[in-house]
Design an enzyme around this catalytic site. Structure first.
Site, short mmCIF file in Angstrom:
data_model
loop_
_atom_site.label_atom_id
_atom_site.label_comp_id
_atom_site.label_asym_id
_atom_site.label_seq_id
_atom_site.Cartn_x
_atom_site.Cartn_y
_atom_site.Cartn_z
N ASP A 11 0.89 -1.16 0.00
CA ASP A 11 0.00 0.00 0.00
C ASP A 11 0.93 1.20 0.00
O ASP A 11 1.66 1.42 0.95
CB ASP A 11 -0.85 -0.06 1.28
CG ASP A 11 -1.66 1.21 1.53
OD1 ASP A 11 -1.49 2.19 0.78
OD2 ASP A 11 -2.46 1.20 2.49
N TYR A 228 5.95 -6.59 16.72
CA TYR A 228 4.55 -6.55 16.28
C TYR A 228 4.46 -7.18 14.90
O TYR A 228 5.13 -6.73 13.97
CB TYR A 228 4.04 -5.10 16.23
CG TYR A 228 2.63 -5.01 15.72
CD1 TYR A 228 1.55 -5.26 16.54
CD2 TYR A 228 2.38 -4.72 14.38
CE1 TYR A 228 0.27 -5.19 16.08
CE2 TYR A 228 1.09 -4.65 13.90
CZ TYR A 228 0.04 -4.89 14.76
OH TYR A 228 -1.25 -4.84 14.29
N LYS A 231 -1.37 -6.98 11.34
CA LYS A 231 -2.15 -7.22 10.14
C LYS A 231 -1.48 -6.61 8.94
O LYS A 231 -1.11 -5.45 8.94
CB LYS A 231 -3.55 -6.65 10.34
CG LYS A 231 -4.35 -7.52 11.28
CD LYS A 231 -5.57 -6.87 11.82
CE LYS A 231 -5.28 -5.88 12.90
NZ LYS A 231 -4.60 -6.41 14.06
N ASP A 233 -2.25 -6.74 4.92
CA ASP A 233 -3.19 -7.22 3.92
C ASP A 233 -2.53 -8.29 3.05
O ASP A 233 -1.54 -8.01 2.37
CB ASP A 233 -3.68 -6.03 3.09
CG ASP A 233 -4.36 -5.00 3.99
OD1 ASP A 233 -5.03 -5.42 4.95
OD2 ASP A 233 -4.21 -3.79 3.74
N TYR A 347 -4.14 0.09 16.90
CA TYR A 347 -4.05 1.35 17.64
C TYR A 347 -3.87 1.03 19.11
O TYR A 347 -4.54 0.15 19.63
CB TYR A 347 -5.32 2.17 17.45
CG TYR A 347 -5.35 2.85 16.11
CD1 TYR A 347 -5.20 4.22 16.00
CD2 TYR A 347 -5.53 2.11 14.95
CE1 TYR A 347 -5.23 4.84 14.78
CE2 TYR A 347 -5.55 2.72 13.71
CZ TYR A 347 -5.40 4.09 13.64
OH TYR A 347 -5.43 4.70 12.43
P1 13P Z 1 -4.85 -0.43 5.34
O1 13P Z 1 -4.09 -1.44 6.19
O2 13P Z 1 -5.54 -1.11 4.20
O3 13P Z 1 -3.95 0.69 4.90
O4 13P Z 1 -6.01 0.16 6.23
C1 13P Z 1 -5.70 0.80 7.42
C2 13P Z 1 -6.88 1.33 8.15
O5 13P Z 1 -6.68 1.90 9.21
C3 13P Z 1 -8.24 1.19 7.61
O6 13P Z 1 -9.21 1.77 8.44
MG MG Z 2 -3.83 2.14 3.59
MG MG Z 3 -4.71 -2.10 2.59
#
Ligand code: 13P
Ligand code: MG
Ligand code: MG
Ligand code: 13P
Length: 371
Positions: A11, A228, A231, A233, A347
């Site tokens: 990203d 960490y 996540k 994608d 977060y």
């Molecule tokens: P991404 O990991 O796809 O950039 O999304 C982050 C996010 O905070 C979506 O609400």
């Molecule tokens: Mg993003």
């Molecule tokens: Mg993403």
């Protein structure tokens, strides 16, 4: 001939917010990859997209973990980052530059799924790409594809599949990997895979001959285990037909919707929605999480395709069901299980909140003492 299929994703800027990629970013990566193809470095490529992620799908003969190929992908993402900066897209360079703050603690670099194999007389493959979720999103579908005969009839009726498949599983906290044979290790496998915050599948092999059947982008997480590993994608490659699951067996797990980690701020549970690329922009609460499946036939490394496999009216009722599942979770708002447990959220405001709450407590106690 031996072919390497490399899928590298990042990203490098969202349009708008984290909802989609801008077409100019795709063009920028295509330009870099086309030059590499003209030089003969790549046999072929296709740039896919899902949500705010760009997925470079490349074929070559340089093997997995090849530095030049990885550098090429990095350069393509850097070129796209330049455009993202010009357009002031959201989180420009998010997955490349650690000095770009985008509101979460990611920025660990691009995700990679790769495999090298001898191309069969006919070589159908499926590249899965997902947004707003984590690599453990593949745990349930990989189990169904390769170890559940109620999903994959081929496990019972195709002699080439009857001996089963071996799963390579990564423990995210220690970086340890395990090899689990199925069917006999099935219950042990599920004990691990059901724990989606702790274990992910990295690769699957056919037991009859050790051929690689699937590879997921989670593999790279072992390098950074202990920190960490949250996540990222994910992407995944699955080989199909003639001793591997048929295309329909590979896709069928996504017709029975399930919840995954991710969605808004990477901190919620949401249903994973199978969509064609043109429906892969995420708007509702930055989701729901999406998965796209691109099918290719390889022809001497050339990518014949893609066929956008979830572009089928058969998935319309599935998507309807997913809207209901999304509504049910949204009713829970900030409460678990809609919101992830504390240590799974991207977060981490809670430490500051605890400090503030201690402050309130002191103040109020003081007031009581005056009365
Ligand atoms: P991404 O990991 O796809 O950039 O999304 C982050 C996010 O905070 C979506 O609400
Ligand atoms: Mg993003
Ligand atoms: Mg993403
Ligand atoms: P193959 O054994 O040739 O892969 O055929 C299985 C199939 O596609 C049936 O749906």
């Amino acid at each position: 001939m031996k072919v390497t299929l490399s899928v590298i994703k990042a990203d490098v800027g969202g349009y708008v917010g984290h909802s989609a990629t801008h077409p100019k970013l795709i063009e920028a990566t295509e330009k870099v990859l086309q030059e590499a193809k003209d030089r003969g470095m790549l046999i072929d490529f296709f740039v896919g997209k899902v949500g705010d992620d760009i997925n470079l799908i490349m074929t070559h003969q340089m093997g997995v973990d090849n530095e030049e190929i990885h550098k090429l992908a990095w350069d393509a993402f850097l070129a796209a980052t330049e455009v993202a900066k010009e357009l002031k897209l959201y989180g420009a360079g998010q997955d490349l530059l650690s000095d770009t703050f985008s509101g979460n603690v990611k920025g660990m670099g691009p995700g990679v799924a790769e495999m090298e194999f001898e191309e069969r007389p006919s070589e159908p493959v499926v590249v899965f790409m997902a947004d707003k979720t984590s690599p453990s999103a593949w745990n349930l579908p990989l189990y169904e594809m390769f170890a559940d005969p109620m999903n994959t009839s081929g496990l019972v009726i195709d002699p080439k599949m009857h001996e089963g498949f071996t799963f390579e599983v990564l423990e995210l906290k220690t970086g340890e990997t395990f090899l689990i044979p199925t069917p006999e290790g099935l219950y042990d496998l599920l004990a691990l895979l059901g724990s989606i915050t702790r274990y992910v599948v990295t690769r699957v092999f056919r037991r009859k001959d050790g051929e690689i059947a699937a590879a997921a982008s989670s593999q790279r997480l072992s390098l950074i285990a202990g920190k960490y590993v949250g996540k990222d994608d994910p992407v995944m490659i699955v080989r199909s037909q003639s001793g591997f699951p048929a295309i329909g067996e590979i896709l069928e797990p996504f017709a029975k919707p399930f919840y995954v980690e991710g969605w808004m701020r990477g901190s919620h549970m949401g249903p994973l929605m199978p969509v064609p690329m043109h429906m892969a922009n995420v708007s509702r609460f930055d989701g729901p999480p999406r998965v796209v499946a691109l099918g290719f036939q390889l022809a001497n490394g050339k990518l014949i395709g893609p066929r956008d496999l979830f572009d089928d009216p058969a998935y319309e009722p599935v998507r309807q069901e997913i809207h209901q599942m999304a509504n049910i979770m949204r009713r829970m708002g900030i409460f678990e299980p809609s919101r992830l447990p504390e240590d799974e959220m991207e977060y981490t405001a809670l430490p500051q909140i605890i400090e503030r709450v201690k402050g309130y407590t002191q103040e109020i106690k003081g007031d009581f003492e005056h009365d």
